[in-house]
Design a protein around this motif. Structure first.
Motif, short mmCIF file in Angstrom:
data_model
loop_
_atom_site.label_atom_id
_atom_site.label_comp_id
_atom_site.label_asym_id
_atom_site.label_seq_id
_atom_site.Cartn_x
_atom_site.Cartn_y
_atom_site.Cartn_z
N ILE A 1 -9.32 -1.56 -4.72
CA ILE A 1 -7.94 -1.67 -4.84
C ILE A 1 -7.57 -3.14 -4.09
O ILE A 1 -8.14 -3.30 -3.05
N LEU B 1 -2.59 1.45 5.78
CA LEU B 1 -3.79 1.43 5.12
C LEU B 1 -4.80 2.51 5.33
O LEU B 1 -5.25 3.13 4.49
N VAL C 1 -10.79 -2.34 -0.07
CA VAL C 1 -9.56 -2.76 -0.31
C VAL C 1 -9.46 -4.16 0.07
O VAL C 1 -9.78 -4.84 0.79
N LEU D 1 -4.96 5.50 2.86
CA LEU D 1 -5.62 5.47 1.76
C LEU D 1 -6.89 6.23 1.50
O LEU D 1 -7.13 6.77 0.49
N LYS E 1 -2.75 -6.42 3.15
CA LYS E 1 -3.12 -5.80 4.49
C LYS E 1 -2.71 -6.12 5.71
O LYS E 1 -2.95 -5.31 6.60
N CYS F 1 -4.27 -4.88 -2.49
CA CYS F 1 -2.97 -4.82 -2.03
C CYS F 1 -2.85 -5.77 -0.67
O CYS F 1 -3.79 -6.05 -0.23
N PRO G 1 0.82 -1.25 0.14
CA PRO G 1 -0.11 0.04 0.06
C PRO G 1 0.91 1.30 -0.09
O PRO G 1 0.26 2.31 -0.46
#
Length: 551
Positions: A291, A303, A316, A306, A295, A293, A215
């Motif tokens: 999104i 995070l 996400v 974002l 985590k 990515c 991220p």
């Protein structure tokens, strides 16, 4: 939905149905897979050296092959890299993924046709479920940031490259065709130029999905777009790439030959800047659906940032537990970071976290795991890794049918111990979260250093923009110290007895984190894979300077 997407969804849906059946009986599936790997490779150099021909069950395998790290395999890998066949696997090595690892010489991880097929299947299953939950995911362009799959060749003329590039190549062809970036972008070496180029190209397009492991990479991209907004808008208007973007002549000429003037899009972006005072993806990519990515672990620390750029409601989803060694899970939800363990691709053993330092640690199969417990996974893969300690800690977050849902927690053995306090990285993360909530001070980057020589902990912090005043920084440091006392009884006792001296806060010069990331790249790492080590006993580089704050 286009006909291609519908057809792909139908085919992958059938694959998912077959794959899902494996999750009902993971013990049988795993045992069958292990025996197949052993039998297939019994005539290899590894197989002969470890008596694969005599292995008839898991217990035999455990007796014949000891758990170890990469160094045991390195001699075999080097032989395979030099072009020798039948070393690690009966299948030839198609390529090697390259990773710097945590220490030592870079590691070459062999990839066979079977392991590549496993990558391909998990990638497609991930996309399948993401699209089910977020219709419209494929209506626009896909922005993925990867490193090259082919970065060179070994002495045996076998290509090597990045695992992220391999995963990109494992995407269906129609998804690769929807990517916003041409493959030449992955070849750009200068990171400032690469980020500028990515956003110069992507801002001219309608992006509906962003996917990249870290991220922090996404945050750096959108920050770059805002900081360079005037230059990027000018490039989009004129169909150019800024002369300040450090590209090779060949890459520049290739890309510029494909660009066209786009005054309409430039005008749209200018209106956003005039209205909002900045460029934000929630404005310039209104059809962005999700999104993808990582985590979990330390990479998930950022995070929350974002939402400033993408809005509070942007979904996400974790990309799954993966490494250069293997792709291992498929998340099918935006909640948390856990994914379904791929029991049909790799054979897994697990060591309970509490047993990792035992001389004879217990090893469990995936069918013996308990929800909520932490484990060190041990891998056996069709690519030629046998009882390989990847030095990760994972948690069982639940079960899908009978198969564990696995989430990455942290790199293994992330504990420091100056004088018996046994401080854990998770305690450092929690202490910082609590300190930020109380003081309202949020460093953009941080890490804790166990200063054994001074018998104290130092917290390196970097701020984005105006640095808080000294009194505020002292409050942050005091809160960190108090929180660690609450979280770790041994820390509290050592502080009370003064065996641990009061911690200090080291306010680093701007660009500190980026310099660390760049140094990692110089050693063979990759930006999208860079994971900040939030707790260690490694001192800062001698070239770094900082202001020290005391309680």
């Amino acid at each position: 939905m286009s006909l291609i997407v519908k057809a792909a969804a139908y085919v992958t849906g059938r694959r998912w149905t077959s794959w899902e059946k494996l999750c009902a009986d993971p013990a049988t599936v795993q045992n069958r897979l292990l025996m197949a790997i052993i039998q297939r490779n019994r005539s290899t150099a590894v197989g002969k050296d470890h008596g694969f021909a005599a292995i008839g069950c898991l217990e035999d395998y455990r007796k014949q092959v000891a758990i170890s790290d990469y160094e045991r395999l390195r001699p075999y890998v080097e032989r395979a890299a030099n072009g020798e066949t039948q070393v690690l696997t009966a299948e030839p090595a198609l390529m090697f993924t390259l990773t710097s690892g945590s220490t030592g010489a870079p590691k070459l991880i062999p990839v066979t046709e079977t392991s590549r097929a496993n990558h391909r299947q998990l990638t497609r299953l991930w996309y399948y479920h993401a699209n089910l939950d977020h219709p419209g995911l494929f209506r626009g362009k896909m922005l993925g940031v990867v490193s090259p799959a082919h970065e060179g060749k070994t002495a045996g003329n076998i290509p090597f490259g990045a695992a992220s590039g391999l995963i990109y190549q494992s995407s269906p062809r129609w998804i690769q065709n929807a990517f916003a970036l041409p493959h030449e972008v992955a070849e750009v070496k200068d990171f400032a130029a690469k980020y500028y180029l990515i956003m110069r190209l992507a801002l001219a397009q309608d992006v509906s999905f962003i996917g990249t492991p870290n991220p922090s990479t996404i945050l750096r991209l959108v920050e770059c777009a805002d900081q360079s907004k005037d230059e990027i808008i000018g490039d989009i208007r004129d169909g150019t790439i800024s002369a300040g973007c450090d590209l090779t002549t060949a890459i520049r000429q290739t890309l510029e030959s494909r660009l066209k003037k786009n005054p309409g899009r430039a005008a749209e972006l200018e209106r956003m800047v005039n209205h909002y005072g900045m460029l934000r993806p929630k404005d310039y990519w209104p059809r962005l659906k999700m999104i993808g990515c990582w985590k979990g672990g330390s990479v998930g620390v950022r995070l929350h940032e974002l939402s400033r750029w993408f809005g509070e409601s942007m979904p996400v989803r974790d990309l799954g537990y993966m490494a250069s060694e293997a792709q291992m899970t498929v998340p099918i939800s935006d909640s948390g970071s856990a994914g379904i363990l791929d029991v049909g691709a790799n054979f897994y053993e697990f060591i309970p976290e509490a047993d990792i330092d035992s001389t004879e640690p217990a090893t469990l199969t995936c069918a013996e795991l308990k929800e909520g417990e932490n484990y060190y996974p041990i891998l056996t893969t069709p690519g030629g890794l046998y009882r390989y300690d990847i030095n990760d800690v994972v948690r069982v977050a639940g079960f899908f049918q009978q198969t564990p849902l696995i989430e990455f927690v942290r790199k293994g053995r992330d504990v420091t111990n100056i004088t018996g306090e046994k401080l854990h990285v998770n305690q450092v993360i929690r202490a910082m979260e609590l300190a930020q909530a109380v003081t309202g001070i949020a460093p953009q980057h941080y890490r804790a250093f166990a200063d054994v020589g001074q018998s104290r902990y130092a917290f390196m912090v970097e701020f984005n923009g105006t640095k808080p005043n000294e009194n505020s920084l002292k409050q942050l440091l005091a809160a960190l110290d108090a929180n660690l006392r609450e979280l770790n009884i041994e820390y509290a006792q050592k502080r009370a007895s003064q065996r641990l001296k009061p911690p200090v806060l080291c306010v680093m010069q701007p660009g500190w984190y980026q310099r660390k990331a760049s140094a990692a790249m110089q050693r063979g790492g990759r930006d999208i894979q860079f994971k900040a080590q939030l707790l260690s006993s490694t001192q800062e580089a001698a070239s770094e300077t900082w202001t020290t704050i005391h309680i």
